[in-house]
Enzyme design. Structure first.
Site, short mmCIF file in Angstrom:
data_model
loop_
_atom_site.label_atom_id
_atom_site.label_comp_id
_atom_site.label_asym_id
_atom_site.label_seq_id
_atom_site.Cartn_x
_atom_site.Cartn_y
_atom_site.Cartn_z
N ASP A 12 -71.28 -65.92 67.58
CA ASP A 12 -71.02 -65.66 68.98
C ASP A 12 -71.48 -64.26 69.40
OD1 ASP A 12 -70.10 -66.22 71.50
OD2 ASP A 12 -68.01 -65.81 71.06
N ARG A 16 -74.15 -61.79 75.42
CA ARG A 16 -73.72 -60.42 75.76
C ARG A 16 -74.67 -59.38 75.18
NH1 ARG A 16 -67.94 -60.94 73.55
NH2 ARG A 16 -68.70 -63.04 73.10
N TRP A 17 -75.17 -59.64 73.99
CA TRP A 17 -76.12 -58.71 73.36
C TRP A 17 -77.38 -58.58 74.22
CZ3 TRP A 17 -81.05 -58.31 71.56
CH2 TRP A 17 -81.33 -57.29 70.63
N ASN A 60 -71.92 -76.68 75.28
CA ASN A 60 -72.96 -75.72 75.69
C ASN A 60 -73.93 -76.28 76.74
OD1 ASN A 60 -73.21 -74.05 72.45
ND2 ASN A 60 -72.05 -73.47 74.27
N ARG A 180 -66.15 -65.62 62.66
CA ARG A 180 -66.57 -65.66 64.07
C ARG A 180 -66.86 -64.23 64.52
NH1 ARG A 180 -64.92 -69.21 69.17
NH2 ARG A 180 -66.38 -68.27 70.61
C1 FPP Z 1 -73.16 -68.17 71.05
O1 FPP Z 1 -73.33 -66.92 71.73
C2 FPP Z 1 -74.42 -68.61 70.50
C3 FPP Z 1 -75.07 -69.75 70.81
C4 FPP Z 1 -74.55 -70.72 71.78
C5 FPP Z 1 -76.40 -70.07 70.21
C6 FPP Z 1 -76.58 -69.76 68.77
C7 FPP Z 1 -78.01 -69.85 68.39
C8 FPP Z 1 -78.69 -68.99 67.60
C9 FPP Z 1 -78.07 -67.86 66.89
C10 FPP Z 1 -80.16 -69.13 67.42
C11 FPP Z 1 -80.70 -70.22 66.59
C12 FPP Z 1 -79.92 -70.71 65.44
C13 FPP Z 1 -80.38 -71.57 64.48
C14 FPP Z 1 -79.49 -71.96 63.36
C15 FPP Z 1 -81.74 -72.15 64.49
P1 FPP Z 1 -73.07 -66.84 73.29
O2 FPP Z 1 -74.32 -67.18 74.00
O3 FPP Z 1 -71.89 -67.71 73.63
O4 FPP Z 1 -72.71 -65.33 73.49
P2 FPP Z 1 -71.77 -64.72 74.62
O5 FPP Z 1 -70.36 -65.06 74.21
O6 FPP Z 1 -72.06 -63.28 74.55
O7 FPP Z 1 -72.14 -65.35 75.92
#
Ligand code: FPP
Length: 233
Positions: A12, A16-17, A60, A180
């Site tokens: 997660d 934000r990053w 998502n 997490r």
């Molecule tokens: C959650 O962060 C992350 C995701 C919904 C996507 C995860 C995908 C990757 C790390 C890239 C590809 C992975 C593979 C295994 C090929 P968020 O977007 O919810 O972050 P936030 O809470 O800051 O909004």
């Protein structure tokens, strides 16, 4: 030493990053992919046999169309680019989740990667894509009910072990440790059935910033836990 066979990660904090670095949320997902590559290598180095990553949940799809499209493109690119390297590193890749809603091109890349790496056994990487714990259990119960309907299974024989055989994760041991990132302390529909006795580790670090040292810190913390599985030690 607590045996550590299976780590599951909720990656997660990508969005934000990206915003923190004055860029798009999708740039955060791209940066998150670099962490994925590093953590697979660390998992191999630390001789941990199973790694499961939550890449895209059944919820998502509610994100903007451009973020969803960006993520799908990233998954396709990743598979196209990494298939040979994953094979060479001895990684066996499998996917969990419902493939029906995913586009045909992505599903065929996923099928191909699973087949291509099916002889590997150094580390088992499972990628949860269009995965939701409730959805998984629902689909499993549907398949199980069908077996009962067809007379191949009696309702009296349905126990936890039987149900587990219908889950997407039937080939996986239960996770020992769930990590997490990004400061949220919730499960978000990840492996609901399988984490019954998993140790939980939450860190404030955003996934793209999650380094080898942070991973090792999580492993060290896990070793301090007293696992009882309902017993008294
Ligand atoms: C959650 O962060 C992350 C995701 C919904 C996507 C995860 C995908 C990757 C790390 C890239 C590809 C992975 C593979 C295994 C090929 P968020 O977007 O919810 O972050 P936030 O809470 O800051 O909004």
């Amino acid at each position: 030493m607590n045996p550590l066979n299976h780590i599951a990660i909720i990656m997660d904090g990508n969005g934000r990053w990206g915003l923190k670095h004055k860029n798009s949320r999708n740039s955060g997902h791209k940066a998150g992919l670099n962490t994925v590559e590093k953590i697979i290598k660390e998992t191999i180095k630390n001789k941990i046999k199973f790694l499961t990553l939550y890449a895209f949940s059944t919820e998502n799809w509610k994100r903007t169309q451009s973020e969803v499209a960006g993520l799908m493109k990233l998954f396709r690119r990743y598979i196209e680019r990494e298939t040979k390297a994953l094979f060479k590193d001895g990684v066996r890749v499998r996917f969990i989740g419902d493939r029906q809603k995913l586009d045909d091109k992505l599903v065929s890349l996923m099928d191909n990667l699973e087949l291509y790496t099916s002889g590997n056994d150094k580390v088992h990487l499972t990628i949860a894509l269009n995965y939701g714990g409730r959805d998984e259990v629902t689909r499993a119960v549907q398949r199980l009910a069908f077996e009962v309907e067809q007379g191949r299974l009696s309702h009296k024989d349905v126990d936890a072990e039987t149900l587990a055989k219908f889950l997407d994760t039937r080939f996986l041991p239960d996770p020992d440790l769930v990590i997490r990132t990004s400061g949220e302390a919730r499960i978000s529909n990840f492996l609901l059935w399988q984490i019954a006795y998993a140790e939980m580790y939450f860190t404030d670090v955003l996934w793209p910033d999650f380094k080898k040292e942070d991973f090792i810190e999580a492993l060290d913390d896990y070793q301090k836990r007293e696992r009882r599985f309902g017993k008294i030690n």
